[in-house]
Design an enzyme around this catalytic site. Structure first.
Site, PDB file in Angstrom:
ATOM      1  N   HIS A  21     -53.044  38.759  42.864  1.00  0.00           N
ATOM      2  CA  HIS A  21     -53.961  39.085  41.777  1.00  0.00           C
ATOM      3  C   HIS A  21     -54.255  37.840  40.935  1.00  0.00           C
ATOM      4  O   HIS A  21     -55.393  37.623  40.516  1.00  0.00           O
ATOM      5  CB  HIS A  21     -53.359  40.182  40.903  1.00  0.00           C
ATOM      6  CG  HIS A  21     -53.125  41.462  41.645  1.00  0.00           C
ATOM      7  ND1 HIS A  21     -53.875  42.595  41.421  1.00  0.00           N
ATOM      8  CD2 HIS A  21     -52.233  41.790  42.611  1.00  0.00           C
ATOM      9  CE1 HIS A  21     -53.452  43.567  42.217  1.00  0.00           C
ATOM     10  NE2 HIS A  21     -52.452  43.095  42.952  1.00  0.00           N
ATOM     11  N   ASP A 127     -58.128  42.509  35.616  1.00  0.00           N
ATOM     12  CA  ASP A 127     -57.635  43.200  36.803  1.00  0.00           C
ATOM     13  C   ASP A 127     -57.572  44.683  36.488  1.00  0.00           C
ATOM     14  O   ASP A 127     -57.103  45.082  35.418  1.00  0.00           O
ATOM     15  CB  ASP A 127     -56.238  42.663  37.143  1.00  0.00           C
ATOM     16  CG  ASP A 127     -55.738  43.128  38.495  1.00  0.00           C
ATOM     17  OD1 ASP A 127     -55.673  44.354  38.712  1.00  0.00           O
ATOM     18  OD2 ASP A 127     -55.385  42.270  39.317  1.00  0.00           O
TER      19      ASP A 127
END
Length: 463
Positions: A21, A127
């Protein structure tokens, strides 16, 4: 776009603190900074350091264009991965995930407040595992929030509607999250979503492209949670390297080794940063690589700790490796530390990639025209392997997910390696991956769909 217009907008990237991520949002940050935007990247201190150290494929000087900010969170345990755990999910990272979810909001809110007074507009790209960032953006009159989809958009189709027509039409199987993730992690995700329910999101930015997931993009856009949102499919976010780019100094030793190998002759083997193989499975994979007589680069390392800088650096495989490397000298190379995956995949000697099927790895491999030997470990990876093998037709399955608790014997692994590297059916898969690679690269070229979506995203946040 006028320079003063670009400079009056701040982009704030808020990644979830796990390697797959961290790097996607840093790639996006570098893309946006290269277009003249002021980009701010905010994460806990060890993860800022980790993201900066591991990003590759860019000119190292490009990092100077990003403003990095520490989101201080309380101390948390950083244990080694549990090699005896019944599930392959990296539950040893849960103390860090919990600490981040509980404490990152306050320093992020302070950062956004400060930036909102200095810029005409603030675009928060978070995210989707960090929904609190959307809530904090909504408190500011001049801020918009955009979720970043770090997994395949098709995964969202399955999550929302496992019986969706697209899945049944293509014979694709979607596994419930509880089957592939720990109960603790699933509970954390749902708890965070419930706490932030209703936070307005202006749109979704996705690390994918229409050449790969066009049908699924349209399907998600039609789902009630996303109706009315703007969709920007801007992938692949990773740089697209030419073989020549993999030859620029300073170079990793494995790239020098690849230089000496014939074209399309090497199998690259790596299982990401959150997966471990049991010692018995390592031995079986080693026997398969040796028995196949194929050239290989094997990245053999355990899953990251929550703080990678707390790791000892010692390999539990040292004794095994001393014998194996001697037996395979000249045929293979084992890397026990960090490896430059993008450069390996871009290298002309690399033929295929045996992978855990994290979305980063899938899209990095396909964008460089390399097929994948699929060995899913946890999370969205079983779906990615399903998509890869049965929808893209650019992969071969090494281990079915239903056998994730079993040791796969060397003979079975060797059979897939030989199919990929030597057979007509493997050649067809390799050719399909090359075709997809051309389509993916066209997406980010002038006139491509991903380039257009990136232009549209920049146009929207600088309006």
């Amino acid at each position: 776009m006028a320079v003063d217009t670009m400079e009056s907008v701040a982009v704030v990237a808020v990644p979830f603190p796990a390697q797959g991520h961290l790097n996607q949002l840093l790639h996006l940050s570098l893309l946006l900074a290269s277009r003249g935007l002021s980009v701010h990247y905010a994460a806990p201190p060890p993860h800022v350091r980790q993201a900066r150290a591991r990003v590759h494929g860019w000119d190292p000087r490009a990092l100077g264009s990003i403003h990095f900010h520490d989101l201080d969170v309380p101390a948390y345990d950083s244990p080694a991965p549990d090699l005896a755990a019944p599930s392959p999910f990296p539950n040893h990272l849960m103390p860090m995930f919990e600490a981040f979810a509980a404490a990152a909001r306050a320093p992020l809110a302070a950062l956004l407040q400060r930036l909102s007074t200095s810029y005409r507009r603030v675009a928060v790209v978070f995210d989707r595992l960090n929904p609190f960032a959307a809530t904090e953006a909504a408190r500011l009159a001049n801020a918009d929030a955009f979720g970043l989809q770090c997994v395949a958009i098709s995964y969202t189709v399955g999550w929302l509607d496992p019986g969706h027509r697209l899945l049944s039409d293509y014979g694709l199987q979607f596994l419930p999250p509880d089957d592939c993730m720990s109960r603790e992690f699933v509970d954390l995700v749902f708890r965070m979503e419930e706490e932030e329910q209703g936070a307005p999101v202006a749109g979704l930015v996705m690390n994918t492209c229409r050449a790969l997931e066009g049908e699924f993009l349209d399907a998600v856009a039609a789902q009630p949670p996303f109706q009315g949102q703007r969709f920007f499919a801007v992938g692949p976010l990773n740089p697209l390297l030419l073989d020549a780019d993999a030859r620029t100094a300073p170079r990793h030793e494995c790239l020098e080794w690849l230089d000496r190998q014939p074209p399309e002759s090497v199998l690259y083997v790596s299982f990401g940063t959150t997966s471990c193989l049991h010692a018995d499975q390592v031995a079986e994979l080693a026997a398969a690589l040796k028995g196949s007589k194929q050239r290989f680069v094997w990245v053999l390392r355990d899953a990251d700790r929550a703080d990678i800088y707390a790791e000892s650096g010692d390999s539990r495989h040292a004794k095994f490796l001393s014998e194996f490397t001697r037996e395979t000298e000249g045929t293979g190379l084992v890397v026990t530390g960090w490896a430059p995956q993008l450069e390996i995949l871009a290298h002309g000697a690399t033929a295929a990639f045996m992978s855990h099927c994290g979305w980063n790895s899938i899209i990095e491999s396909l964008s460089h025209g390399k097929p994948v030997l699929a060995w899913p470990m946890h999370s969205d990876q079983p779906w990615d392997s399903e998509l890869l093998c049965n929808y893209f037709k650019a992969g071969l399955l090494v281990r079915p997910w239903e056998k994730h608790a079993e040791i796969i014997p060397a003979q079975a692994i060797q059979k897939v390696i030989e199919e990929a590297m030597l057979s007509d059916s493997g050649m067809a898969v390799r050719q399909r991956a090359k075709e997809l690679g051309e389509a993916v690269r066209a997406s980010v070229a002038d006139g491509g769909n991903s380039r257009k979506d990136l232009d549209d995203f920049i146009g929207y946040i600088t309006r």
